[in-house]
Design an enzyme around this catalytic site. Structure first.
Site: not given
Ligand SMILES: O=C(O)CCC(=O)C(=O)O
Length: 308
Positions: A59, A138, A180
């Site tokens: 990411e 996202k 993510c």
């Molecule tokens: O869900 C999480 O604990 C982290 C999510 C995250 O870092 C993101 O979406 O960039």
């Protein structure tokens, strides 16, 4: 639904945690986009030389991670293809996919859309000819507040995408792509799996609080629920950066066993995906044919926004 005949031909996929959000482990300065793109190119070519056919980046691999950075690093992807001034990352990914002769899920990059006048966290997937074959914005923004631990609000700057993204990779099969925080939403994974995906791939970057708690568990849970491969690809950890990524890129198999897990450093993990394993697991524990859609709805049917 599931195309075991095609996916059993897969030989290798690779994950790596490089060109990170804020990686500064060696001599390069990861706040420099051009350096990150160059670093990513080197690692993609290294993976392809080792035989990888499907390569994944982390990411926000081209920028530091943080809402304060997104506008500065954002690129315009429209018109498609964009000019190289508007999107150097698009062109770098397209060129290296071609050079590597591999499918490339190019992590994600901050995007600015002149159409909506909004920012997104966007993943671009390229074919071995360098053509863009999928775009995922996202869908679930990372807005959390754990007192004394971590507060993050992507929605201060970013807007969410609005679809489940599935890419049909010729000769291999369908792959679901999300980013993510999206991994925390089992509905999205289940829809992709029930639309026939053999693997769910998430460029992501958990942190030092939720990483140890949930990173591996989320991957294993989505793999177990759907009896598919699940891959998470994180940036390496840089303690000098404002955001400390958990790292630990990993791949879970359709039995929810972790096939490969990296540490917090930069590297490449290679995993062979075997379609027959999905068939075997589903034969042994046949939840796929035991669902009770007379008791609850099939969330993959009806009003679902998805794109192949
Ligand atoms: O869900 C999480 O604990 C982290 C999510 C995250 O870092 C993101 O979406 O960039």
């Amino acid at each position: 639904m599931y195309r075991g005949d095609l996916i059993s031909r897969i030989t290798a996929t690779s994950m790596f945690a490089a060109g990170s959000r804020d990686l500064n482990l060696t001599s390069f300065n990861s706040a420099d986009k051009a350096t990150n793109l160059q670093r990513a190119r080197t690692k993609v070519l290294e993976a392809s030389k080792a035989g990888a056919k499907l390569i994944v980046l982390p990411e926000c691999f081209n920028s530091p991670y943080g809402t304060q950075f997104f506008p500065k690093y954002a690129e315009k992807l429209l018109p498609s293809p964009p000019s190289s001034d508007d999107s150097p990352s698009f062109h770098a990914l397209s060129a290296v996919a071609k050079e590597a002769n591999a499918f490339l899920i190019g992590g994600s990059i901050p995007e600015y859309s002149p159409e909506t006048e909004k920012y997104y966290n966007t993943s671009l997937t390229f074919s071995p000819s360098g053509a863009l074959i999928a775009t995922h914005r996202k869908t679930h923004l990372f807005d959390i507040d754990i007192p004394g631990k971590i507060k993050f609000k992507e929605s201060d700057v970013l807007s969410p995408g609005n679809k489940v993204t599935i890419v049909d990779i010729p000769e291999y099969g369908k792959v679901g792509i999300a980013i993510c925080y999206d991994v925390r939403f089992p509905e999205l994974a289940m829809i992709a799996a029930r639309k026939g995906c053999f693997a769910l791939i998430y460029p992501g970057a958990f942190n030092m609080t939720t990483g140890p708690l949930h990173w591996s568990l989320q991957a294993r849970a989505r793999a177990m629920d759907n009896q598919v491969y699940v891959a998470l690809c994180s940036p390496a950890r840089d303690m000098e950066a404002t955001y400390h990524a958990w790292g630990h890129s990993l791949v879970a198999d359709p039995n929810a066993e972790v096939l490969a897990e990296m540490d917090e450093k930069e590297g490449i993990a290679y995993v062979e995906l075997n379609g027959e394993k999905i068939d075997d697991i589903r034969r042994g524990i046949p939840i796929y044919s035991q669902r009770r859609f007379d008791v609850y709805p099939d969330i993959s049917e009806g009003k679902v926004k998805y794109e192949e």
